[in-house]
Scaffold this motif. Structure first.
Motif, mmCIF file in Angstrom:
data_model
loop_
_atom_site.group_PDB
_atom_site.id
_atom_site.type_symbol
_atom_site.label_atom_id
_atom_site.label_comp_id
_atom_site.label_asym_id
_atom_site.label_seq_id
_atom_site.Cartn_x
_atom_site.Cartn_y
_atom_site.Cartn_z
ATOM 1 N N MET A 1 0.995 -1.015 0.149
ATOM 2 C CA MET A 1 -0.074 -0.088 -0.369
ATOM 3 C C MET A 1 0.679 1.496 0.190
ATOM 4 O O MET A 1 2.336 1.208 0.378
ATOM 5 N N ALA A 2 0.454 2.329 -1.019
ATOM 6 C CA ALA A 2 1.323 3.861 -1.118
ATOM 7 C C ALA A 2 1.267 3.859 0.449
ATOM 8 O O ALA A 2 0.312 4.945 0.973
ATOM 9 N N PRO A 3 2.515 4.365 0.747
ATOM 10 C CA PRO A 3 2.558 5.824 2.199
ATOM 11 C C PRO A 3 2.010 6.466 2.153
ATOM 12 O O PRO A 3 1.758 7.715 0.802
ATOM 13 N N HIS A 4 1.379 7.760 2.735
ATOM 14 C CA HIS A 4 1.035 8.654 2.172
ATOM 15 C C HIS A 4 1.731 9.451 2.472
ATOM 16 O O HIS A 4 2.802 9.979 3.021
ATOM 17 N N THR A 5 0.476 11.094 1.757
ATOM 18 C CA THR A 5 2.479 12.007 1.581
ATOM 19 C C THR A 5 1.169 13.355 3.010
ATOM 20 O O THR A 5 2.449 14.106 2.964
ATOM 21 N N ALA A 6 -0.029 13.447 2.236
ATOM 22 C CA ALA A 6 -0.448 14.617 2.866
ATOM 23 C C ALA A 6 -2.094 14.220 3.484
ATOM 24 O O ALA A 6 -2.626 12.913 2.399
ATOM 25 N N VAL A 7 -2.281 14.581 3.591
ATOM 26 C CA VAL A 7 -3.809 14.366 4.412
ATOM 27 C C VAL A 7 -4.740 15.796 3.281
ATOM 28 O O VAL A 7 -4.912 16.039 2.486
ATOM 29 N N VAL A 8 -6.012 15.097 2.891
ATOM 30 C CA VAL A 8 -7.255 15.484 2.537
ATOM 31 C C VAL A 8 -6.810 16.710 2.553
ATOM 32 O O VAL A 8 -6.925 17.433 3.690
ATOM 33 N N SER A 9 -6.999 17.461 1.382
ATOM 34 C CA SER A 9 -7.156 18.775 1.366
ATOM 35 C C SER A 9 -8.297 19.792 2.129
ATOM 36 O O SER A 9 -9.142 19.302 2.267
ATOM 37 N N ASP A 10 -7.646 20.906 2.161
ATOM 38 C CA ASP A 10 -8.760 21.399 3.398
ATOM 39 C C ASP A 10 -9.172 22.180 3.021
ATOM 40 O O ASP A 10 -9.532 23.809 3.173
ATOM 41 N N ARG A 11 -8.930 23.093 1.529
ATOM 42 C CA ARG A 11 -8.872 24.219 1.312
ATOM 43 C C ARG A 11 -10.756 24.407 0.671
ATOM 44 O O ARG A 11 -11.447 22.965 0.466
ATOM 45 N N PRO A 12 -10.744 25.680 0.490
ATOM 46 C CA PRO A 12 -12.803 25.362 0.402
ATOM 47 C C PRO A 12 -13.107 25.342 -0.866
ATOM 48 O O PRO A 12 -12.328 24.674 -1.207
ATOM 49 N N MET A 13 -13.885 24.294 -0.988
ATOM 50 C CA MET A 13 -14.908 23.664 -2.157
ATOM 51 C C MET A 13 -15.468 25.136 -3.015
ATOM 52 O O MET A 13 -16.107 25.633 -2.385
ATOM 53 N N PRO A 14 -15.268 24.744 -4.407
ATOM 54 C CA PRO A 14 -16.406 25.454 -5.004
ATOM 55 C C PRO A 14 -17.866 25.201 -4.564
ATOM 56 O O PRO A 14 -18.117 23.765 -4.155
ATOM 57 N N GLU A 15 -18.851 26.580 -4.621
ATOM 58 C CA GLU A 15 -20.031 26.469 -3.782
ATOM 59 C C GLU A 15 -20.548 25.423 -5.299
ATOM 60 O O GLU A 15 -20.764 26.030 -6.580
ATOM 61 N N ASP A 16 -22.013 24.247 -4.912
ATOM 62 C CA ASP A 16 -22.270 23.994 -6.365
ATOM 63 C C ASP A 16 -23.892 23.242 -5.212
ATOM 64 O O ASP A 16 -23.781 22.280 -4.607
ATOM 65 N N MET A 17 -25.275 24.027 -4.796
ATOM 66 C CA MET A 17 -25.533 23.128 -3.895
ATOM 67 C C MET A 17 -26.691 22.151 -4.707
ATOM 68 O O MET A 17 -27.061 21.427 -3.793
ATOM 69 N N ARG A 18 -26.173 21.274 -5.800
ATOM 70 C CA ARG A 18 -26.815 20.276 -6.389
ATOM 71 C C ARG A 18 -25.837 19.258 -5.740
ATOM 72 O O ARG A 18 -26.082 17.730 -5.950
ATOM 73 N N ALA A 19 -24.995 19.155 -5.643
ATOM 74 C CA ALA A 19 -23.753 18.326 -5.605
ATOM 75 C C ALA A 19 -23.895 17.601 -4.088
ATOM 76 O O ALA A 19 -23.665 18.591 -3.058
ATOM 77 N N GLU A 20 -23.987 16.820 -3.926
ATOM 78 C CA GLU A 20 -23.271 16.158 -2.533
ATOM 79 C C GLU A 20 -22.025 15.532 -2.643
ATOM 80 O O GLU A 20 -21.597 14.554 -3.544
ATOM 81 N N HIS A 21 -21.472 15.298 -0.943
ATOM 82 C CA HIS A 21 -20.317 14.789 -1.410
ATOM 83 C C HIS A 21 -19.897 13.585 -0.192
ATOM 84 O O HIS A 21 -20.256 13.634 0.685
ATOM 85 N N ARG A 22 -19.073 12.733 -0.550
ATOM 86 C CA ARG A 22 -18.683 12.254 -0.494
ATOM 87 C C ARG A 22 -17.485 11.749 0.338
ATOM 88 O O ARG A 22 -17.111 12.266 -0.827
ATOM 89 N N TRP A 23 -16.425 10.930 1.252
ATOM 90 C CA TRP A 23 -15.228 10.762 1.426
ATOM 91 C C TRP A 23 -15.005 9.181 1.648
ATOM 92 O O TRP A 23 -15.112 8.265 2.749
ATOM 93 N N PRO A 24 -15.276 8.086 0.479
ATOM 94 C CA PRO A 24 -14.816 6.986 0.610
ATOM 95 C C PRO A 24 -13.485 6.345 0.655
ATOM 96 O O PRO A 24 -12.282 7.456 -0.389
#
Length: 305
Positions: A1-24
């Motif tokens: 398994m590849a070692p991690h070098t960074a966590v998931v970005s905490d930058r704000p996302m572009p706004e799109d009210m129609r989109a639902e977000h998941r992190w599997p």
């Protein structure tokens, strides 16, 4: 398994009210995906479509198309490993690794077969997926990318069009350019669209910032192509495989990256591949011609296959 070098970005996302977000979590890596439509408030419904973005973008590349796709579809728009809000890893950016991610994501979502849509690098990945696991895809819409069997006599005169990759693919230079020179990303987006005005200032700023954050992943993606895909293209490895997934390939008549001349020559290697050109369009059909892309989706995936 590849070692991690960074966590998931905490930058704000572009706004799109129609989109639902998941992190599997897929193959040990936390991926981000945005979904449009296909929910009734309690469960996923609608015809599922896996939407694969290109460079230098992420899930938001599909926002214009998503607003126009007919009802009854579930658009699944992941950020590729290391891009957008998906986790950055040291390895896994070759096409087979990214294909493993996509197939594992479908498994994690409980989806046996889906429609497939890809743009740019996502379209290159889409062809790899269709050749590796055709049973998983009902059809394929490829945007702004050559098929795996381009004629060498058409490719060679157009190699100069890839000049910009010299600033991206090399490990030290590429990461420095992408991380510290946002003007380079803005230039590519403007230059590769037939009409630069198709981009808003906010979109240009978003993709420049996103590319800076995903510099290591983007450079690795290009470098893996140099190491693996170019030699395979020269050897004609793709000719050992046949495309059986019904495919529509849309190109831009004014695409300065993938010109129309490289889109011919698939006939001996595909059961059902149609090539169509969009007059006056450049390299970013989801941005430049979202109506036509949405219409193509509605026609290609209208009936279960």
């Amino acid at each position: 398994m590849a070692p991690h070098t960074a966590v998931v970005s905490d930058r704000p996302m572009p706004e799109d009210m129609r989109a639902e977000h998941r992190w599997p979590t897929v193959r040990g890596t936390r991926l981000h995906l945005a979904e449009y439509g296909g929910t009734d408030g309690t469960s996923a419904t609608g015809v599922p479509l896996l939407m694969l973005h290109g460079f230098p973008q992420h899930w938001y590349a599909w926002h214009k198309v998503a607003a126009l796709v007919p009802d009854g579809y579930r658009l699944i728009c992941p950020d590729l490993r290391g891009f957008g809000w998906s986790e950055v890893t040291r390895r896994g950016y070759d096409m087979d690794g990214l294909a493993d991610d996509a197939l594992a994501l479908l498994d994690a979502l409980g989806l046996e077969r889906v429609g497939l849509v890809g743009h740019d690098w996502g379209a290159h990945l889409g062809f790899r997926l269709c050749l590796r696991a055709p049973e998983r895809f009902t059809g394929y819409l490829a945007l702004n990318m050559s098929h795996p069997w381009p004629r060498h006599r058409a490719v060679l005169p157009n190699l100069w069009r890839m000049w910009y990759t010299a600033f991206v693919e090399y490990p030290v230079l590429g990461r420095a350019v992408l991380r510290h020179w946002p003007g380079f990303t803005r230039f590519l987006l403007r230059h590769q669209a037939a009409d630069p005005a198709v981009w808003t200032d906010a979109e240009l700023a978003e993709y420049a910032a996103a590319t800076s954050a995903s510099a290591a992943a983007a450079q690795s993606l290009f470098w893996q192509y140099v190491l693996h895909d170019i030699p395979a293209l020269v050897r004609g490895t793709g000719r050992r495989h046949r495309l059986t997934v019904p495919t529509l390939l849309l190109g831009g008549e004014r695409d300065v990256v993938v010109p129309p001349s490289v889109l011919a020559g698939s006939e001996p290697y595909a059961d059902d591949l149609t090539v169509r050109l969009m007059p006056g369009a450049g390299h970013y059909l989801p941005q430049e011609r979202p109506e036509e892309v949405a219409e193509a989706i509605g026609k290609l995936f209208a009936e279960p296959r």
